[in-house]
Enzyme design. Sequence first.
Site, mmCIF file in Angstrom:
data_model
loop_
_atom_site.group_PDB
_atom_site.id
_atom_site.type_symbol
_atom_site.label_atom_id
_atom_site.label_comp_id
_atom_site.label_asym_id
_atom_site.label_seq_id
_atom_site.Cartn_x
_atom_site.Cartn_y
_atom_site.Cartn_z
ATOM 1 C CE LYS A 221 -52.813 2.898 26.591
ATOM 2 N NZ LYS A 221 -53.167 3.973 27.548
ATOM 3 C CD GLU B 268 -43.190 9.528 16.581
ATOM 4 O OE1 GLU B 268 -42.115 9.666 17.214
ATOM 5 O OE2 GLU B 268 -44.190 10.208 16.796
ATOM 6 C CB CYS C 285 -41.161 12.438 19.722
ATOM 7 S SG CYS C 285 -42.149 12.833 18.260
ATOM 8 C CD GLU D 181 -37.945 11.516 24.100
ATOM 9 O OE1 GLU D 181 -38.379 12.093 23.094
ATOM 10 O OE2 GLU D 181 -38.279 10.361 24.414
#
Length: 495
Positions: free
Chosen positions: A176, A255, A289, A390
């Site tokens: 996906k 992750e 990330c 973040e």
Amino acid sequence: MPRTPADEALIAGEWRRGAGAPAHTVDPATGHVLATVHAVTVEEVAEAAEGAARAAADPRWRNLLPHRRAQLLHRVAALIEENAEHLAALQTADTGKVLAETRALVASAAGTFRYTAAALETAEEAITPSRGAYVTMSVYEPIGVVGAINPWNSPVASDAQKLAPALAGGNAVLLKPADWTPLVSLALGRLISGSLDELGLPAGLLSVLPGRGGGVGDAIVRHPLVGKVTFTGGTTTGRTLAHAAAEKLMPLSLELGGKSPTVVLADADVEQALAGVMFGVFSSSGQSCIAGSRLFVARELYDDFVGELVERVGKLRVGPGTDPATQVAPLVHHKHRDSVAAYVDLARAEGARVLCGGAVPEGERYADGAYYLPTVLDGVPNTARVCREEIFGPVLVALPFDDEDDLVAQANDSVYGLACGIWTRDHRAAWQLGRRIEAGTVWINTYKQFSISTPFGGMKDSGLGREKGRDGIRSYQRQKSLYWGTAETPLPWAG
């Protein structure tokens, strides 16, 4: 060369338009619609899962020897290289990234398939030490159907890091892509599906299923035929997926996010550190990330280092990814740009000083794109929200530290533990500090460098499990022990 995919999905080996809602994918540099892609439905996810289970059990695949499976991976690697310019241009159009970066990501994807093929051909299984009248061994078998859910920031490389080891492990995969950036994943799917056909392998081994995570992604995770899910993305979504996986007692690789510290010790090579800090957070426009978004500088060096850093950041060239001079490209989507801007406004409210950037660039060139200036902040403690959450954009927060204990306390005072950078001439200090920092990857006098041969993953809220490395294939397999009896007499029976 594959044509630009639109209006299509790969469902159990068949290319067709998804029956779900249409969504536009937009060029972040111009705001122009690139393509309209129809999402798949929950029913089509089920169809893909059922086709994947049949393909995974097909003797043509299930009984294929490892070096024969490696042929598929080598073939895909070659096709990626043959179509590298098309794939790079497609990813630049879809994500806004500079062409130099998307070319590197495409090369990385090819390298991932090739390395995984080599690791597959040379993987060994173990004869384990005997503790009785038997010979014991450990073997690895496919899980069956794997769900792979990927983010929008580096799709071609992220796809390869999941597809290559999952296929090498003998599985079928439901991929996906992110709903904002599905085009390069669909193009990669065409290369792989064509290779399956050429090699006479079951077509249902790969499905590419565009759509929103809350619909398509959730359906993949919850489908009873899916035996493992691997996810890269935000921590909030990762927690949701982990709960769903726990209900099935299904293994999961995550992750997730990061708020990575990059550290400049007093003895650092200043030129190297300046370049490394800027690259670590402003390349990819901060949409990474592992972006080094918290900068810790030794207090005696702080004013001079941050002053020089701000001067250089202010000169970074902002523009479209297609311009070879661009260093900071647009963000992936206008909604995401607005989120980044809101964080900078929050920082101002928390008392931060905006040393440079902190705004949308002015001028006709930037009017329709999702641009944001590279930004450096300071004047807030490590407890401020902009130091803890973040942002995923070109925003750096600078903080001073007094000694190693102060530094470690601040750097580790985070829910995340993905990466860290250390700049110093003292290898002993780097070793000691690198071992004390809670992070899955530590770079010393470099940053944001990757090798497919080196495991990657995070600690704490940055995720579970590891990708890459020789053991990457094993994470997509089940381990089984076999005992071979060697005794000449029957087992003792007390009955």
